[in-house]
Design an enzyme around this catalytic site. Sequence first.
Site, PDB file in Angstrom:
ATOM      1  N   LYS A  32      10.557  12.146   0.058  1.00  0.00           N
ATOM      2  CA  LYS A  32      10.151  10.123   0.929  1.00  0.00           C
ATOM      3  C   LYS A  32      11.449   8.832   0.391  1.00  0.00           C
ATOM      4  CE  LYS A  32       7.069  13.067   3.464  1.00  0.00           C
ATOM      5  NZ  LYS A  32       7.766  12.840   5.220  1.00  0.00           N
ATOM      6  N   ALA A  69      12.268   2.906  -1.495  1.00  0.00           N
ATOM      7  CA  ALA A  69      12.296   2.831   0.039  1.00  0.00           C
ATOM      8  C   ALA A  69      11.222   2.033  -0.234  1.00  0.00           C
ATOM      9  CB  ALA A  69      12.520   4.511   1.029  1.00  0.00           C
ATOM     10  N   LEU A  71       6.965   0.292   0.209  1.00  0.00           N
ATOM     11  CA  LEU A  71       5.428   0.933   0.262  1.00  0.00           C
ATOM     12  C   LEU A  71       5.722   2.519   1.505  1.00  0.00           C
ATOM     13  CD1 LEU A  71       2.383   0.414   0.899  1.00  0.00           C
ATOM     14  CD2 LEU A  71       3.105  -1.300   2.939  1.00  0.00           C
ATOM     15  N   LEU A  73       4.662   3.480   4.423  1.00  0.00           N
ATOM     16  CA  LEU A  73       4.958   3.030   5.691  1.00  0.00           C
ATOM     17  C   LEU A  73       3.674   3.892   6.271  1.00  0.00           C
ATOM     18  CD1 LEU A  73       7.897   1.794   6.724  1.00  0.00           C
ATOM     19  CD2 LEU A  73       5.760   0.331   6.423  1.00  0.00           C
ATOM     20  N   GLY A 116       8.884  -2.548  -0.731  1.00  0.00           N
ATOM     21  CA  GLY A 116       8.009  -2.870  -2.591  1.00  0.00           C
ATOM     22  C   GLY A 116       8.256  -2.369  -3.417  1.00  0.00           C
ATOM     23  N   GLU A 119       9.798  -4.846  -4.550  1.00  0.00           N
ATOM     24  CA  GLU A 119       8.978  -6.171  -5.503  1.00  0.00           C
ATOM     25  C   GLU A 119       8.729  -5.625  -6.393  1.00  0.00           C
ATOM     26  OE1 GLU A 119       6.162  -5.970  -1.557  1.00  0.00           O
ATOM     27  OE2 GLU A 119       5.916  -7.799  -2.210  1.00  0.00           O
ATOM     28  N   GLU A 139      11.045  -5.170   6.140  1.00  0.00           N
ATOM     29  CA  GLU A 139       9.577  -6.286   5.985  1.00  0.00           C
ATOM     30  C   GLU A 139       9.020  -6.889   7.082  1.00  0.00           C
ATOM     31  OE1 GLU A 139      10.200  -6.331   3.038  1.00  0.00           O
ATOM     32  OE2 GLU A 139       8.344  -5.797   2.089  1.00  0.00           O
ATOM     33  N   ARG A 142       9.622  -4.929  10.384  1.00  0.00           N
ATOM     34  CA  ARG A 142       9.227  -3.862  11.007  1.00  0.00           C
ATOM     35  C   ARG A 142       8.217  -4.840  11.028  1.00  0.00           C
ATOM     36  NH1 ARG A 142      12.334  -0.498  10.257  1.00  0.00           N
ATOM     37  NH2 ARG A 142      13.163   0.500   7.872  1.00  0.00           N
ATOM     38  N   GLY A 147       3.729  -7.813   0.528  1.00  0.00           N
ATOM     39  CA  GLY A 147       2.542  -8.669   0.121  1.00  0.00           C
ATOM     40  C   GLY A 147       2.049  -7.598  -1.337  1.00  0.00           C
TER      41      GLY A 147
END
Length: 264
Positions: A32, A69, A71, A73, A116, A119, A139, A142, A147
């Site tokens: 993933k 990749a 968060l 999703l 993320g 981040e 983001e 998307r 966040g």
Amino acid sequence: MPGNWHLDELPQSLEVNREDELLLIGLNRPVKRNAISDEVLLGIERVIDQVPAGIRAVIIYGNGPHFSAGLDLSELQEHNAVEGIRHSRMWHRVLDKVQFGPAPVIAVLQGAVVGGGLELASSCHIRVAAPDTFFALPEGQRGIFVGGGGSVRIPRLIGMARMTDMMLTGRVYQAEEAERIGLIQYLVRDGSPLEKARELAQKIAGNAPMTNYALTHVLPRIMDTGQDQAMIMESLMAAIAQDAPEAKKRLEDFLAGRAKKVGE
Ligand code: 1HE
């Protein structure tokens, strides 16, 4: 691993190894693309919370061709606004622990470092990247917003204008450019970025703990405050650091010709 660790509680999506004074945390969901699920995030928190005494530097890396990749999703779809705030605050809590944790953290990057994933990398103190690394904040495309502290940490690395551009236009920074704009400190053109991270981590581990603490906990607070308060914080930190017996010993070693010179 030392006996005071309960690593059997860790999810398969993370791997943790101790190498003397270094702790290596691996994102382990290559299928993933190391997307960061709640399980991964909370696993990182557990590891940071339990870093054993004696660990002087941490390395975070991703297994497979991509660092992360971002968060996961598939988990975001379920959230309403209140859950969204809680979820974002959970990311803040965990990445604050990475940034203000017990030891400096080096991120080893390759392939995608997006959303993320960026981040997480931004919450680390040093970023070391392979030439195939690319950085983006999808983001914007998307229909969401960062966040995980990205709006606070990323502009501090590359400036607000560049982050705005990344999110408005989907701009992707390749490794060479990322080094130029200060998103990464090291681009490893030949050899292994993980080996480079180990080498840097050894240097960090050899510093006086008070200096490392000042750099990871105090310097960011100095950056965030007004000049007057910042200057007094600097003086206090300098005085505390130089008062430590380890600092006295290091200065003595230098004056006696026993310490390495700059660059050695
Ligand atoms: C995922 C994710 C993910 C891959 N969440 N499952 N991040 C993004 O918007 C980036 C989305 N990912 C990509 O653009 C690409 O996956 C990559 C460029 C990173 C890699 O491409 P590739 O061709 O090597 O892999 P792939 O075929 O796209 O993905 C392989 C599998 O991983 C696939 O699942 P499969 O079951 O179909 O095999 C993908 O669905 C899955 N996958 N990325 C869930 N992110 C705190 S707020 C932060 C907000 C964000 O991070 S938003 C940005 C999210």
